[in-house]
Every structure is written in structure tokens, then in C-alpha cells.
Design a protein around this motif. Structure first.
Motif, PDB file in Angstrom:
ATOM      1  N   GLN A   1       0.847  -1.185   0.000  1.00 22.17           N
ATOM      2  CA  GLN A   1       0.000   0.000   0.000  1.00 22.17           C
ATOM      3  C   GLN A   1       0.886   1.239   0.000  1.00 22.17           C
ATOM      4  O   GLN A   1       1.926   1.260   0.643  1.00 22.17           O
ATOM      5  CB  GLN A   1      -0.891   0.006   1.238  1.00 22.17           C
ATOM      6  N   MET A   2       0.447   2.273  -0.720  1.00 20.25           N
ATOM      7  CA  MET A   2       1.215   3.513  -0.778  1.00 20.25           C
ATOM      8  C   MET A   2       0.957   4.334   0.479  1.00 20.25           C
ATOM      9  O   MET A   2      -0.153   4.355   1.007  1.00 20.25           O
ATOM     10  CB  MET A   2       0.793   4.344  -1.996  1.00 20.25           C
ATOM     11  N   SER A   3       1.976   5.014   0.919  1.00 13.65           N
ATOM     12  CA  SER A   3       1.782   5.925   2.040  1.00 13.65           C
ATOM     13  C   SER A   3       0.973   7.115   1.549  1.00 13.65           C
ATOM     14  O   SER A   3       0.853   7.364   0.355  1.00 13.65           O
ATOM     15  CB  SER A   3       3.131   6.405   2.572  1.00 13.65           C
TER      16      SER A   3
ATOM     17  N   GLN B   1       0.821   8.851  -2.182  1.00 12.67           N
ATOM     18  CA  GLN B   1      -0.440   9.041  -2.905  1.00 12.67           C
ATOM     19  C   GLN B   1      -0.593  10.494  -3.345  1.00 12.67           C
ATOM     20  O   GLN B   1      -0.977  10.767  -4.483  1.00 12.67           O
ATOM     21  CB  GLN B   1      -1.632   8.652  -2.037  1.00 12.67           C
ATOM     22  N   ILE B   2      -0.279  11.422  -2.471  1.00  7.01           N
ATOM     23  CA  ILE B   2      -0.383  12.846  -2.800  1.00  7.01           C
ATOM     24  C   ILE B   2       0.603  13.199  -3.908  1.00  7.01           C
ATOM     25  O   ILE B   2       0.257  13.907  -4.858  1.00  7.01           O
ATOM     26  CB  ILE B   2      -0.158  13.717  -1.543  1.00  7.01           C
ATOM     27  N   ALA B   3       1.818  12.697  -3.812  1.00  9.32           N
ATOM     28  CA  ALA B   3       2.824  12.968  -4.838  1.00  9.32           C
ATOM     29  C   ALA B   3       2.382  12.410  -6.189  1.00  9.32           C
ATOM     30  O   ALA B   3       2.536  13.068  -7.226  1.00  9.32           O
ATOM     31  CB  ALA B   3       4.174  12.382  -4.428  1.00  9.32           C
ATOM     32  N   THR B   4       1.810  11.215  -6.196  1.00 11.94           N
ATOM     33  CA  THR B   4       1.329  10.600  -7.430  1.00 11.94           C
ATOM     34  C   THR B   4       0.198  11.426  -8.030  1.00 11.94           C
ATOM     35  O   THR B   4       0.171  11.680  -9.235  1.00 11.94           O
ATOM     36  CB  THR B   4       0.852   9.153  -7.168  1.00 11.94           C
ATOM     37  N   ARG B   5      -0.720  11.862  -7.198  1.00 15.94           N
ATOM     38  CA  ARG B   5      -1.849  12.664  -7.693  1.00 15.94           C
ATOM     39  C   ARG B   5      -1.377  14.017  -8.217  1.00 15.94           C
ATOM     40  O   ARG B   5      -1.884  14.500  -9.232  1.00 15.94           O
ATOM     41  CB  ARG B   5      -2.887  12.848  -6.594  1.00 15.94           C
ATOM     42  N   ASN B   6      -0.420  14.624  -7.539  1.00 18.90           N
ATOM     43  CA  ASN B   6       0.118  15.902  -8.015  1.00 18.90           C
ATOM     44  C   ASN B   6       0.787  15.730  -9.374  1.00 18.90           C
ATOM     45  O   ASN B   6       0.656  16.576 -10.249  1.00 18.90           O
ATOM     46  CB  ASN B   6       1.095  16.498  -7.004  1.00 18.90           C
ATOM     47  N   LYS B   7       1.501  14.627  -9.554  1.00 16.84           N
ATOM     48  CA  LYS B   7       2.146  14.356 -10.839  1.00 16.84           C
ATOM     49  C   LYS B   7       1.088  14.153 -11.923  1.00 16.84           C
ATOM     50  O   LYS B   7       1.233  14.644 -13.039  1.00 16.84           O
ATOM     51  CB  LYS B   7       3.042  13.126 -10.730  1.00 16.84           C
ATOM     52  N   GLN B   8       0.007  13.436 -11.578  1.00 20.40           N
ATOM     53  CA  GLN B   8      -1.082  13.227 -12.531  1.00 20.40           C
ATOM     54  C   GLN B   8      -1.686  14.566 -12.962  1.00 20.40           C
ATOM     55  O   GLN B   8      -1.988  14.760 -14.139  1.00 20.40           O
ATOM     56  CB  GLN B   8      -2.190  12.357 -11.936  1.00 20.40           C
ATOM     57  N   LEU B   9      -1.865  15.465 -12.010  1.00 17.31           N
ATOM     58  CA  LEU B   9      -2.426  16.769 -12.338  1.00 17.31           C
ATOM     59  C   LEU B   9      -1.542  17.510 -13.331  1.00 17.31           C
ATOM     60  O   LEU B   9      -2.029  18.170 -14.243  1.00 17.31           O
ATOM     61  CB  LEU B   9      -2.623  17.608 -11.079  1.00 17.31           C
ATOM     62  N   GLN B  10      -0.236  17.400 -13.164  1.00 18.26           N
ATOM     63  CA  GLN B  10       0.689  18.075 -14.070  1.00 18.26           C
ATOM     64  C   GLN B  10       0.703  17.420 -15.444  1.00 18.26           C
ATOM     65  O   GLN B  10       0.674  18.107 -16.462  1.00 18.26           O
ATOM     66  CB  GLN B  10       2.098  18.080 -13.483  1.00 18.26           C
ATOM     67  N   THR B  11       0.739  16.112 -15.487  1.00 18.66           N
ATOM     68  CA  THR B  11       0.865  15.418 -16.773  1.00 18.66           C
ATOM     69  C   THR B  11      -0.459  15.324 -17.520  1.00 18.66           C
ATOM     70  O   THR B  11      -0.463  15.024 -18.706  1.00 18.66           O
ATOM     71  CB  THR B  11       1.447  14.002 -16.592  1.00 18.66           C
ATOM     72  N   SER B  12      -1.583  15.586 -16.844  1.00 25.29           N
ATOM     73  CA  SER B  12      -2.882  15.493 -17.507  1.00 25.29           C
ATOM     74  C   SER B  12      -3.359  16.846 -18.043  1.00 25.29           C
ATOM     75  O   SER B  12      -4.425  16.920 -18.654  1.00 25.29           O
ATOM     76  CB  SER B  12      -3.929  14.926 -16.547  1.00 25.29           C
ATOM     77  N   GLU B  13      -2.588  17.887 -17.847  1.00 24.10           N
ATOM     78  CA  GLU B  13      -2.983  19.214 -18.325  1.00 24.10           C
ATOM     79  C   GLU B  13      -3.048  19.255 -19.845  1.00 24.10           C
ATOM     80  O   GLU B  13      -2.265  18.612 -20.530  1.00 24.10           O
ATOM     81  CB  GLU B  13      -1.989  20.278 -17.853  1.00 24.10           C
TER      82      GLU B  13
END
Length: 147
Positions: free
Chosen positions: A30-32, A36-48
Motif C-alpha cells: 500500500q502507498m503511504s 499518494q499525494i505525490a502521485t496525484r500531483n504528478k497526474q495533475l501536471q501530466t494530464s494538463e
């Protein structure tokens, strides 16, 4: 150790920093919360996508006839586009073209020529065709599909 005791024994693998935990059934760690926050922040950047406000499209109305003309429409941004559609939508979900086109005119969706009134179509054919094009264009922008 017999089979019963072996089945009741669980093996837990923990890391000292508690970032991942796996159980005896070989499930993925399981991710800490921080991961999880770091992954979601990266998704926000790469999904723009590129900002669509101001994207234009030329539409040709009555193509191939003596009444053919071309309009340039411009995407007004998600807030205005959504409001135009909301204001033009009946409770049953159908679109009222009169409200859609009035909203498009008032929001400067028509940039070339700069149409200031729906009365433009008193002397130009294709009001319904234009309304369909505008609705499709606004929907494409709302969906993030303008290029």
C-alpha cells in the motif's frame, strides 16, 4: 507445526518507515499518504491540456450553395460555455436554440464577422446549422477536445 496452525499463521512484512505493507497473500504494498499525494500531483501536471479559451474554428455554412458564408467562432472558456448551455437547456434536457444563440452572441463567440445580434440571420440562411455547430463547438471545449 500442522496444517491448521500453518493456515492460521499470517506473515506481515513491514518496512521501518511504514511506507509499504504487504501481507502473506503477496498483495502489492500500500502507498503511504505522502506517496499518494505525490502521485496525484504528478497526474495533475501530466494530464494538463493547453488552455482552450480563445481557440477559434472556422465554420462554413450552406457549403456549396450561393448562400455559402464562413464564420469564425471562438471558445469563451469553460465557465461561459457552461453557462450558455445551462441557460439554453430545458428541464427535459433539450436545447433551446434561441437561448443558445443569444448567449453565444452576447458572449462574443462570433468573432469574424463580429455578430452583435441574432438578427444577422434575418438576412442570412443557416441559423439552425450555425446553432448545431456552436453547440458542438462548446461541447468540444467543455470536454477539453479543442485543438
Amino acid at each position: 507445526m500442522d496444517n491448521t496452525e500453518n493456515q492460521n499463521t499470517q506473515v506481515e512484512n513491514t518496512q521501518t518507515d511504514n511506507t509499504a505493507v504487504a501481507d502473506s497473500q503477496n498483495q502489492a504494498p500500500q502507498m503511504s499518504m505522502a506517496d499518494q499525494i505525490a502521485t496525484r500531483n504528478k497526474q495533475l501536471q501530466t494530464s494538463e491540456i493547453p488552455n482552450q479559451r480563445g481557440v477559434t474554428k472556422d465554420i462554413t455554412i450552406n457549403a456549396g450553395t450561393k448562400y455559402e458564408y464562413t464564420l469564425t467562432i471562438q471558445y469563451p472558456g469553460i465557465g461561459i460555455a457552461s453557462q450558455i448551455e445551462d441557460d439554453a437547456t430545458n428541464p427535459n434536457g433539450s436545447i433551446r436554440f434561441s437561448d443558445l444563440m443569444q448567449g453565444a452572441v452576447e458572449s462574443d463567440v462570433f468573432v469574424s464577422p463580429h455578430i452583435k445580434s441574432v438578427a444577422f440571420w434575418d438576412s442570412h440562411k443557416g441559423y439552425g446549422e450555425v446553432a448545431h455547430e456552436v453547440l458542438s463547438f462548446l461541447n468540444d471545449g467543455i470536454d477539453g477536445n479543442l485543438e
